[in-house]
Design a protein around this motif. Structure first.
Motif, mmCIF file in Angstrom:
data_model
loop_
_atom_site.group_PDB
_atom_site.id
_atom_site.type_symbol
_atom_site.label_atom_id
_atom_site.label_comp_id
_atom_site.label_asym_id
_atom_site.label_seq_id
_atom_site.Cartn_x
_atom_site.Cartn_y
_atom_site.Cartn_z
ATOM 1 N N ASP A 63 0.843 -1.187 0.000
ATOM 2 C CA ASP A 63 0.000 0.000 0.000
ATOM 3 C C ASP A 63 0.879 1.237 0.000
ATOM 4 O O ASP A 63 2.010 1.212 0.469
ATOM 5 C CB ASP A 63 -0.873 0.039 1.247
ATOM 6 C CG ASP A 63 -1.923 -1.054 1.229
ATOM 7 O OD1 ASP A 63 -2.356 -1.446 2.316
ATOM 8 O OD2 ASP A 63 -2.307 -1.481 0.147
ATOM 9 N N TRP A 81 -3.081 1.795 -3.158
ATOM 10 C CA TRP A 81 -3.188 0.529 -3.887
ATOM 11 C C TRP A 81 -4.513 -0.121 -3.540
ATOM 12 O O TRP A 81 -4.889 -0.198 -2.382
ATOM 13 C CB TRP A 81 -2.071 -0.434 -3.487
ATOM 14 C CG TRP A 81 -0.770 -0.140 -4.144
ATOM 15 C CD1 TRP A 81 0.286 0.492 -3.594
ATOM 16 C CD2 TRP A 81 -0.395 -0.488 -5.472
ATOM 17 N NE1 TRP A 81 1.312 0.577 -4.503
ATOM 18 C CE2 TRP A 81 0.918 -0.025 -5.665
ATOM 19 C CE3 TRP A 81 -1.031 -1.134 -6.527
ATOM 20 C CZ2 TRP A 81 1.596 -0.197 -6.861
ATOM 21 C CZ3 TRP A 81 -0.350 -1.307 -7.706
ATOM 22 C CH2 TRP A 81 0.951 -0.838 -7.861
ATOM 23 N N LEU A 107 -3.213 0.703 -8.856
ATOM 24 C CA LEU A 107 -2.968 1.967 -8.179
ATOM 25 C C LEU A 107 -4.141 2.895 -8.444
ATOM 26 O O LEU A 107 -4.462 3.199 -9.594
ATOM 27 C CB LEU A 107 -1.663 2.576 -8.679
ATOM 28 C CG LEU A 107 -1.133 3.785 -7.949
ATOM 29 C CD1 LEU A 107 -0.903 3.469 -6.472
ATOM 30 C CD2 LEU A 107 0.168 4.243 -8.568
ATOM 31 N N SER A 120 5.467 0.131 -0.878
ATOM 32 C CA SER A 120 4.180 -0.112 -0.258
ATOM 33 C C SER A 120 4.278 -1.118 0.880
ATOM 34 O O SER A 120 5.279 -1.788 1.037
ATOM 35 C CB SER A 120 3.215 -0.613 -1.323
ATOM 36 O OG SER A 120 3.835 -1.591 -2.098
#
Length: 131
Positions: A63, A81, A107, A120
């Motif tokens: 993320d 994400w 995304l 992420s």
């Protein structure tokens, strides 16, 4: 029981994909390797800490951090994400049949990013840390 089996099947199907991402983390092994050269007190402290560590595999995309928040209308929306997931896709004549498909991670609001895509957070498989 159904939720656990479903989770294992989903992870297995994801890992079979060509673009699947997984990173091994050997936190427990690294801690045990460091113990060899330590004194008695530090060794005891590290052994106690090593009980809560585990080796694992982090699976999937990460993320985005909550930085770079952009105002859209009256709400705040940040690029992030959307995690990959499985779904039952309607198909066939009249869309009456269903087939299991994997929706790849993507995304969201990527056009709002002014820099490269940042690293992420990993997916963490498993419930308890000590297992």
């Amino acid at each position: 029981m159904y939720a656990a089996v479903s989770y294992v099947v989903k992870v297995s199907l994801y890992m079979a994909l060509r673009q699947a991402r997984s990173v091994e983390h050997r936190e427990c092994d690294e801690a045990m390797r460091r113990i060899a050269g330590l004194g008695v007190k530090k060794r005891a402290r590290l052994l106690q800490r090593a009980e809560s560590l585990y080796n694992g595999i982090r699976v999937g995309p990460d993320d985005l951090p909550h930085e770079g928040t952009v105002h859209v209308g009256s709400s705040t929306v940040a690029p992030h994400w959307r995690r990959g997931h499985f779904r039952m896709q309607p198909c066939g004549h009249g869309k009456l049949e269903r087939k299991l498909i994997f929706v790849a991670p993507m995304l969201i609001h990527a056009s709002q990013l002014k820099e490269d895509i940042p690293a992420s957070k990993p997916y963490r498989a498993g419930g308890k840390r000590g297992i």
